[in-house]
Every structure is written in structure tokens, then in C-alpha cells.
Design a protein around this motif. Structure first.
Motif, PDB file in Angstrom:
ATOM      1  N   HIS A 290      -6.811  -0.252  49.563  1.00 40.61           N
ATOM      2  CA  HIS A 290      -8.109  -0.617  50.118  1.00 40.61           C
ATOM      3  C   HIS A 290      -8.986  -1.082  48.964  1.00 40.61           C
ATOM      4  N   THR A 291     -10.194  -1.530  49.291  1.00 44.31           N
ATOM      5  CA  THR A 291     -11.191  -1.799  48.265  1.00 44.31           C
ATOM      6  C   THR A 291     -12.524  -1.216  48.715  1.00 44.31           C
ATOM      7  N   VAL A 292     -13.400  -1.009  47.749  1.00 51.26           N
ATOM      8  CA  VAL A 292     -14.803  -0.684  48.000  1.00 51.26           C
ATOM      9  C   VAL A 292     -15.551  -1.828  47.322  1.00 51.26           C
ATOM     10  N   THR A 293     -15.866  -2.863  48.119  1.00 55.61           N
ATOM     11  CA  THR A 293     -16.409  -4.117  47.607  1.00 55.61           C
ATOM     12  C   THR A 293     -17.809  -4.340  48.164  1.00 55.61           C
ATOM     13  N   ALA A 294     -18.785  -4.431  47.275  1.00 58.32           N
ATOM     14  CA  ALA A 294     -20.170  -4.669  47.702  1.00 58.32           C
ATOM     15  C   ALA A 294     -20.252  -5.974  48.480  1.00 58.32           C
ATOM     16  N   ASP A 295     -21.052  -5.977  49.556  1.00 56.64           N
ATOM     17  CA  ASP A 295     -21.220  -7.173  50.370  1.00 56.64           C
ATOM     18  C   ASP A 295     -21.875  -8.307  49.580  1.00 56.64           C
ATOM     19  N   LYS A 296     -22.773  -7.974  48.660  1.00 54.80           N
ATOM     20  CA  LYS A 296     -23.450  -8.994  47.848  1.00 54.80           C
ATOM     21  C   LYS A 296     -22.660  -9.242  46.570  1.00 54.80           C
ATOM     22  N   ALA A 297     -22.513 -10.510  46.235  1.00 55.89           N
ATOM     23  CA  ALA A 297     -21.790 -10.898  45.022  1.00 55.89           C
ATOM     24  C   ALA A 297     -22.441 -10.266  43.792  1.00 55.89           C
ATOM     25  N   GLY A 298     -21.603  -9.903  42.833  1.00 56.94           N
ATOM     26  CA  GLY A 298     -22.108  -9.328  41.597  1.00 56.94           C
ATOM     27  C   GLY A 298     -22.247  -7.819  41.641  1.00 56.94           C
ATOM     28  N   GLY A 299     -21.966  -7.225  42.788  1.00 52.71           N
ATOM     29  CA  GLY A 299     -22.029  -5.765  42.919  1.00 52.71           C
ATOM     30  C   GLY A 299     -20.713  -5.141  42.483  1.00 52.71           C
ATOM     31  N   PHE A 300     -20.457  -3.952  42.947  1.00 56.58           N
ATOM     32  CA  PHE A 300     -19.232  -3.229  42.599  1.00 56.58           C
ATOM     33  C   PHE A 300     -18.047  -3.761  43.406  1.00 56.58           C
ATOM     34  N   ASP A 301     -16.862  -3.592  42.851  1.00 58.97           N
ATOM     35  CA  ASP A 301     -15.620  -4.013  43.518  1.00 58.97           C
ATOM     36  C   ASP A 301     -14.503  -3.134  42.989  1.00 58.97           C
ATOM     37  N   ASP A 302     -14.229  -2.050  43.692  1.00 57.81           N
ATOM     38  CA  ASP A 302     -13.219  -1.090  43.258  1.00 57.81           C
ATOM     39  C   ASP A 302     -11.934  -1.314  44.042  1.00 57.81           C
ATOM     40  N   LYS A 303     -10.843  -1.457  43.332  1.00 59.07           N
ATOM     41  CA  LYS A 303      -9.527  -1.585  43.956  1.00 59.07           C
ATOM     42  C   LYS A 303      -8.958  -0.177  44.134  1.00 59.07           C
ATOM     43  N   ALA A 304      -8.985   0.316  45.359  1.00 60.29           N
ATOM     44  CA  ALA A 304      -8.559   1.689  45.654  1.00 60.29           C
ATOM     45  C   ALA A 304      -7.074   1.690  46.002  1.00 60.29           C
TER      46      ALA A 304
ATOM     47  N   TYR B 260     -26.615  -0.214  49.491  1.00 60.07           N
ATOM     48  CA  TYR B 260     -25.626  -1.210  49.129  1.00 60.07           C
ATOM     49  C   TYR B 260     -24.476  -1.200  50.140  1.00 60.07           C
ATOM     50  N   PRO B 261     -24.529  -2.076  51.150  1.00 59.58           N
ATOM     51  CA  PRO B 261     -23.419  -2.170  52.104  1.00 59.58           C
ATOM     52  C   PRO B 261     -22.151  -2.638  51.382  1.00 59.58           C
ATOM     53  N   PHE B 262     -21.000  -2.133  51.831  1.00 53.33           N
ATOM     54  CA  PHE B 262     -19.732  -2.533  51.244  1.00 53.33           C
ATOM     55  C   PHE B 262     -18.659  -2.611  52.321  1.00 53.33           C
ATOM     56  N   HIS B 263     -17.517  -3.161  51.948  1.00 49.24           N
ATOM     57  CA  HIS B 263     -16.415  -3.353  52.886  1.00 49.24           C
ATOM     58  C   HIS B 263     -15.087  -3.304  52.139  1.00 49.24           C
ATOM     59  N   CYS B 264     -14.011  -3.332  52.903  1.00 53.35           N
ATOM     60  CA  CYS B 264     -12.660  -3.452  52.357  1.00 53.35           C
ATOM     61  C   CYS B 264     -12.227  -4.901  52.544  1.00 53.35           C
TER      62      CYS B 264
END
Length: 101
Positions: A53-67, A84-88
Motif C-alpha cells: 500500500h502507500t500513504v500518499t498525500a493528496d496534494k503534490a509535494g506532501g508525504f509519500d510512504d511506500k508501505a 492532510y488527506p491521503f490515499h493509497c
């Protein structure tokens, strides 16, 4: 004496930062997110599923964790307070919100 006072003043600050670690759990294709995190806190992402999965911020330049499946990864929370909304990126129906305050 002034030199002795300075290290003592910085010693209590250092232990506080590591205690700010929080965890986002991923299980059954759902995020369980803490109520809030401190600005700049270390965020653990514990993926208990058998797929990535990922924890990827909806807005560019935010966090992006490869889970990675079955692993715990980390990222640093944004330093500015806010929501900070995020998605996979792999699973379109997986969404969450990281609240920094």
C-alpha cells in the motif's frame, strides 16, 4: 557554569522528540489513523496486509510512504499544522486524513 546550563537545557528537549512517534495501521485495506500528530513527528506505517500500500498525500509535494506488505515504514509528518488527506496509489478506495497539530 553557563556551559553546563546549556547542555542540560537541550537534554530534556531531545527525549521529547522521539516520544512523538505515532502509528498508522493498515489492515483489511483500511487505515487506522491517530487522532492527531505533532508537527514534524515521526509517523510509523504498519502494513498488516499481505499486499503493498502507500500513504500518499493528496496534494503534490506532501508525504509519500511506500508501505511494504507485512512491514513497518516511517515518514515525517508535515511541519505546518492542518489536515492532510491521503490515499493509497494502488487501491482507489483507500483514503485517510492525517491531522497535524
Amino acid at each position: 557554569m553557563a556551559t553546563t546550563g546549556s547542555p542540560a537545557a537541550s537534554t530534556p528537549s531531545s527525549p521529547t522528540a522521539p516520544q512523538a512517534t505515532v502509528t498508522i495501521h493498515i489492515s483489511a485495506y483500511k487505515y487506522t489513523v491517530p487522532a492527531s500528530v505533532a508537527p514534524g513527528a515521526t509517523v510509523n506505517v504498519m502494513n498488516m496486509d499481505d499486499v503493498n500500500h502507500t500513504v500518499t498525500a493528496d496534494k503534490a509535494g506532501g508525504f509519500d510512504d511506500k508501505a511494504t506488505a507485512g512491514m513497518t515504514t516511517t515518514f515525517v509528518a508535515p511541519s505546518a499544522p492542518g489536515s492532510y488527506p491521503f490515499h493509497c496509489i494502488y487501491h482507489a478506495d483507500m483514503h485517510g486524513v492525517l491531522v497535524v497539530k
